[in-house]
Enzyme design. Structure first.
Site, mmCIF file in Angstrom:
data_model
loop_
_atom_site.group_PDB
_atom_site.id
_atom_site.type_symbol
_atom_site.label_atom_id
_atom_site.label_comp_id
_atom_site.label_asym_id
_atom_site.label_seq_id
_atom_site.Cartn_x
_atom_site.Cartn_y
_atom_site.Cartn_z
ATOM 1 N N HIS A 1 -59.694 -51.332 18.805
ATOM 2 C CA HIS A 1 -58.303 -50.890 18.661
ATOM 3 C C HIS A 1 -57.518 -51.888 17.817
ATOM 4 O O HIS A 1 -57.724 -53.094 17.923
ATOM 5 C CB HIS A 1 -57.644 -50.764 20.038
ATOM 6 C CG HIS A 1 -58.382 -49.866 20.978
ATOM 7 N ND1 HIS A 1 -59.291 -50.355 21.901
ATOM 8 C CD2 HIS A 1 -58.365 -48.522 21.121
ATOM 9 C CE1 HIS A 1 -59.789 -49.333 22.585
ATOM 10 N NE2 HIS A 1 -59.250 -48.211 22.139
ATOM 11 N N HIS B 1 -52.669 -56.178 22.412
ATOM 12 C CA HIS B 1 -51.664 -55.103 22.266
ATOM 13 C C HIS B 1 -50.261 -55.560 22.661
ATOM 14 O O HIS B 1 -49.291 -54.835 22.442
ATOM 15 C CB HIS B 1 -52.050 -53.876 23.094
ATOM 16 C CG HIS B 1 -53.280 -53.183 22.618
ATOM 17 N ND1 HIS B 1 -53.413 -52.716 21.330
ATOM 18 C CD2 HIS B 1 -54.454 -52.886 23.249
ATOM 19 C CE1 HIS B 1 -54.606 -52.153 21.189
ATOM 20 N NE2 HIS B 1 -55.266 -52.250 22.337
HETATM 21 N N1 Q9C Z 1 -56.254 -41.340 25.312
HETATM 22 C C1 Q9C Z 1 -57.956 -52.880 24.654
HETATM 23 O O1 Q9C Z 1 -59.067 -52.602 24.231
HETATM 24 N N2 Q9C Z 1 -56.278 -46.032 26.095
HETATM 25 N N3 Q9C Z 1 -57.071 -51.943 24.996
HETATM 26 C C2 Q9C Z 1 -55.450 -44.956 25.801
HETATM 27 C C3 Q9C Z 1 -55.430 -42.532 25.396
HETATM 28 C C4 Q9C Z 1 -55.699 -47.327 25.977
HETATM 29 C C5 Q9C Z 1 -57.357 -50.555 24.839
HETATM 30 C C6 Q9C Z 1 -56.229 -43.687 25.889
HETATM 31 C C7 Q9C Z 1 -56.676 -48.252 25.300
HETATM 32 C C8 Q9C Z 1 -56.254 -49.681 25.337
HETATM 33 C C9 Q9C Z 1 -57.567 -54.295 24.884
HETATM 34 ZN ZN ZN Z 2 -59.833 -52.289 22.371
#
Ligand code: Q9C
Ligand code: ZN
Length: 341
Positions: A197, A159
């Site tokens: 993601h 990300h």
């Molecule tokens: N409801 C990786 O898998 N979560 N990052 C946000 C909002 C963030 C995931 C939740 C998720 C990040 C590397």
């Molecule tokens: Zn992820």
């Protein structure tokens, strides 16, 4: 295959994140890497080695000087203001504001973030620096002729863009490795991002380039984090046009749909003809993942590894997400075992 791993990941153990309006323990926790490492040893897939230190130079090929300066100095500055709890941002240069980098630390944090999911703690810099060295050590192994290697990175990286953190990610390990491959003579690198993601950071870093082909299979941004990148019509720009592939899938997708998307991605990668394949290996596609919606089961990860192996390319697996802590080791190592046949 060899696994690269550093205990330094433990230095990053943040207090919490906002979930349903409450501050809850971080999903991205040290136990994740412990479970993967334990499974690597249990299944005896190969030796586990500590990383070498390649310094900041390969990291600075991807990330800006301002960004790296902030990451290295943020905790000390925050602590000097009398703070002891985690440092988190709260104001971002979104639309209608001016993206001019401020002089103060809090402003700089917002400038270099897109969300509140990348907390900075006392040990964050050392942990993310070592995570990048783990990835670079895997790359060196491939460059030396190995057919595959596993970089057990933590914190993850996909990300993070050139100068913006978020989503548990600070340094984009897979992007740093892709650039290292090119700098050492590779002409074409492919990145296959199988994390649940969308890898927005990786996409943005290589979006206008034709020397890195990026393929992403993920929950559609129409309903899923990171919400603002990852649609199918994002195909690259300028000379990078045609070198980015997004395969956004519906909530609840299981192996039938996911495996078909993998087939599409693999055919495009084969047509690109990379010298090296880098896999952003997130296993948050698992059916019991606490923050995801896909329905992959543990045996599906064996098939994932088999299909990736059929590309026949030197392959570095770089750990990304996966939050079903008890099963993350089984699922990640299943990909590696499926690859090894
Ligand atoms: N409801 C990786 O898998 N979560 N990052 C946000 C909002 C963030 C995931 C939740 C998720 C990040 C590397
Ligand atoms: Zn992820």
């Amino acid at each position: 295959m060899l696994t690269f791993y550093s205990d330094d990941h433990r230095l990053h153990h943040a207090q919490g994140e906002m979930v349903g309006g409450e501050f809850k323990p971080c999903f991205e926790m040290p136990a994740r890497a412990d479970h993967v490492l334990a499974r690597v040893r249990e299944r005896d897939i190969g030796e586990v080695l500590a990383p070498r230190d390649f310094g900041l130079t390969p990291i600075a090929r991807i990330h800006t000087a301002d960004y790296l300066d902030f990451l290295q100095k943020a905790w000390a500055g925050w602590a000097a203001q009398g703070n002891t709890a985690d440092f988190l941002p709260g104001v971002f240069p979104a639309r209608h504001l001016r993206a001019k980098r401020p002089n103060d630390l809090y402003g700089q944090y917002g400038f270099h973030s897109f969300d509140c999911f990348a907390p900075i703690t006392a040990g964050t810099w050392q942990a993310v620096y070592s995570s990048a060295q783990v990835a670079l050590s895997g790359q060196a192994e491939i460059a030396a002729g190995a057919h595959s290697a596993f970089a057990l990175c933590r914190p993850p990286g996909h990300h993070a863009s050139a100068d913006v953190m978020g989503g548990y990610c600070y340094l984009n390990n897979v992007a740093i490795v892709a650039q290292a491959c090119l700098d050492q003579g590779a002409a074409r690198v492919a990145i296959l991002d199988v994390d649940y993601h969308h890898g927005n950071g990786t996409q943005s870093i290589f979006y206008d380039r034709d020397d890195v082909f990026v393929a992403n299979i993920h929950g559609s941004p129409s309903f899923e984090y990171p919400h603002f990148l990852g649609y199918a019509d994002e195909a690259g720009a300028g000379r990078g046009e045609g070198f980015n592939l997004n395969l956004p899938l519906a909530a609840g997708s299981a192996w039938d749909i996911w495996g078909a998307a993998l087939e599409t991605a693999c055919q495009r990668i084969a047509a690109y003809g990379p010298d090296v394949l880098l896999v952003s290996l997130g296993v948050d596609t698992y059916q019991n993942d606490p923050i995801s919606s896909f329905k992959l089961d543990s045996p599906d990860y064996l098939r994932m590894g088999e299909r990736i192996a059929a590309l026949g390319k030197p392959t570095l697996f770089v750990m990304e997400g996966g939050y079903a802590v008890a099963e993350i080791g089984i699922n990640a190592v299943n990909v590696l075992e499926g690859f090894q046949g």
